[in-house]
Design an enzyme around this catalytic site. Sequence first.
Site, PDB file in Angstrom:
ATOM      1  N   ASN A 169       0.552  -0.877   0.044  1.00  0.00           N
ATOM      2  CA  ASN A 169      -0.228  -0.291  -0.304  1.00  0.00           C
ATOM      3  C   ASN A 169       1.174   1.271   0.134  1.00  0.00           C
ATOM      4  OD1 ASN A 169      -1.682   1.878   0.924  1.00  0.00           O
ATOM      5  ND2 ASN A 169      -1.880   1.291   3.160  1.00  0.00           N
TER       6      ASN A 169
ATOM      7  N   LYS B 137       0.487   4.472   0.402  1.00  0.00           N
ATOM      8  CA  LYS B 137      -0.438   4.978   1.473  1.00  0.00           C
ATOM      9  C   LYS B 137      -0.424   6.837   0.279  1.00  0.00           C
ATOM     10  CE  LYS B 137       1.020   2.772   5.415  1.00  0.00           C
ATOM     11  NZ  LYS B 137       0.774   2.510   6.227  1.00  0.00           N
TER      12      LYS B 137
ATOM     13  N   HIS C  84      -8.986   0.657   5.603  1.00  0.00           N
ATOM     14  CA  HIS C  84      -8.025   0.468   6.482  1.00  0.00           C
ATOM     15  C   HIS C  84      -7.311   1.741   7.500  1.00  0.00           C
ATOM     16  CE1 HIS C  84      -2.960   2.074   6.689  1.00  0.00           C
ATOM     17  NE2 HIS C  84      -2.952   0.425   6.252  1.00  0.00           N
TER      18      HIS C  84
ATOM     19  N   GLU D 228      -6.067   3.839   8.827  1.00  0.00           N
ATOM     20  CA  GLU D 228      -5.816   5.387   8.260  1.00  0.00           C
ATOM     21  C   GLU D 228      -6.857   5.872   8.117  1.00  0.00           C
ATOM     22  OE1 GLU D 228      -2.299   5.125   6.297  1.00  0.00           O
ATOM     23  OE2 GLU D 228      -1.016   4.431   8.359  1.00  0.00           O
TER      24      GLU D 228
ATOM     25  N   GLU E 150      -4.172  -6.218   9.692  1.00  0.00           N
ATOM     26  CA  GLU E 150      -2.777  -4.823  10.758  1.00  0.00           C
ATOM     27  C   GLU E 150      -3.715  -4.137  11.769  1.00  0.00           C
ATOM     28  OE1 GLU E 150      -1.958  -3.366   6.328  1.00  0.00           O
ATOM     29  OE2 GLU E 150      -3.414  -2.536   7.348  1.00  0.00           O
TER      30      GLU E 150
ATOM     31  N   GLY F 156       2.751   1.926  10.919  1.00  0.00           N
ATOM     32  CA  GLY F 156       3.490   2.860  10.220  1.00  0.00           C
ATOM     33  C   GLY F 156       4.496   2.811  11.516  1.00  0.00           C
TER      34      GLY F 156
ATOM     35  N   SER G 177       4.243  -3.340  10.274  1.00  0.00           N
ATOM     36  CA  SER G 177       5.964  -2.918  10.269  1.00  0.00           C
ATOM     37  C   SER G 177       6.341  -4.097   9.975  1.00  0.00           C
ATOM     38  CB  SER G 177       6.294  -3.064  11.349  1.00  0.00           C
ATOM     39  OG  SER G 177       5.835  -1.688  12.124  1.00  0.00           O
TER      40      SER G 177
HETATM   41  P1  13P Z   1       4.108  -0.301   7.929  1.00  0.00           P
HETATM   42  O1  13P Z   1       4.302  -2.133   6.336  1.00  0.00           O
HETATM   43  O2  13P Z   1       4.741   1.682   6.918  1.00  0.00           O
HETATM   44  O3  13P Z   1       3.755  -0.139   8.884  1.00  0.00           O
HETATM   45  O4  13P Z   1       2.583  -0.169   6.583  1.00  0.00           O
HETATM   46  C1  13P Z   1       1.107  -1.351   6.607  1.00  0.00           C
HETATM   47  C2  13P Z   1       0.397  -0.944   5.959  1.00  0.00           C
HETATM   48  O5  13P Z   1      -0.701   0.208   6.504  1.00  0.00           O
HETATM   49  C3  13P Z   1      -0.083  -1.425   4.701  1.00  0.00           C
HETATM   50  O6  13P Z   1      -1.338  -1.470   4.860  1.00  0.00           O
END
Ligand code: 13P
Length: 263
Positions: free
Chosen positions: A10, A12, A96, A98, A168, A174, A214
């Site tokens: 992803n 983002k 997601h 976020e 997740e 993040g 992560s």
């Molecule tokens: P990170 O791997 O940067 O923690 O992000 C994971 C994520 O949000 C995948 O959608």
Amino acid sequence: VMQRFLLGTNWKMHKNFSEALDYTAKLRILAEAYPEYQYFIIPPALYLQELGKRMAGSLVLLGAQNMHWLDEGDFTGELSPAWIADCGAQIAELGHSERRQFYNENDYDLNRKVHAALHYGMRPLLCVGESAQEKMYGITEEALRRQLKIGLFGVVPKDASRVWIAYEPVWAIGASGVPADPAYVEQVHAVLHDCLVELFGERGRGIPVLYGGSVNQENCVALAERKGVDGLFIGRAAWDMEKFKTISEQLHAYFNTGKLGYG
Ligand code: 13P
């Protein structure tokens, strides 16, 4: 049938257009080197049309990070699922953390989006995960079952085979995220798989559950080798093509020892 292990990223709100073109051209080649994975990328929606053209006929699937559930209407700033599908997106990433945290997405609207994705022939990639607070209160299982049962409400077993789930944990995502313990991930994936079987019977068994949060070169194998982990959904560590390549190599060494996919 054994399905290919899912390996996706992803983006983002990252990468400009030229970086996007460079990355996808390289990923196309990487995917040919590792046909044992089903790669996918979730770029910014603005690039879907061009990337959809360039990635047509490749082994890499393309997805959108979000969309509305209605075909059209007076919703300034929103993206219709019809446009997303028309641009070549095969996956609709939905819910997601976020989006849930910063844009108030809720399970009821996500359920509408799941149905819209299925209607337009896409795979809904529904993201679920407990917050640090829910984990602290010991209600991870309740939180996840709620997200699945509302998010997938009304999906018929026939369509369930097109659903993907990403686990997740919010606290693991993040730069400020804490990597999850693989043993914990395995436990949670068992809860999710059980809930999917409860919802869809045997068809629920075929729904892949990916892990995200992560994931990096160091922990990818320890996570992928856990029972019920059918793929990895990666942010930061996959935005750099060299790192994504390293992750692919690490998993390759492990997969050659026996585990080849899921289902
Ligand atoms: P990170 O791997 O940067 O923690 O992000 C994971 C994520 O949000 C995948 O959608």
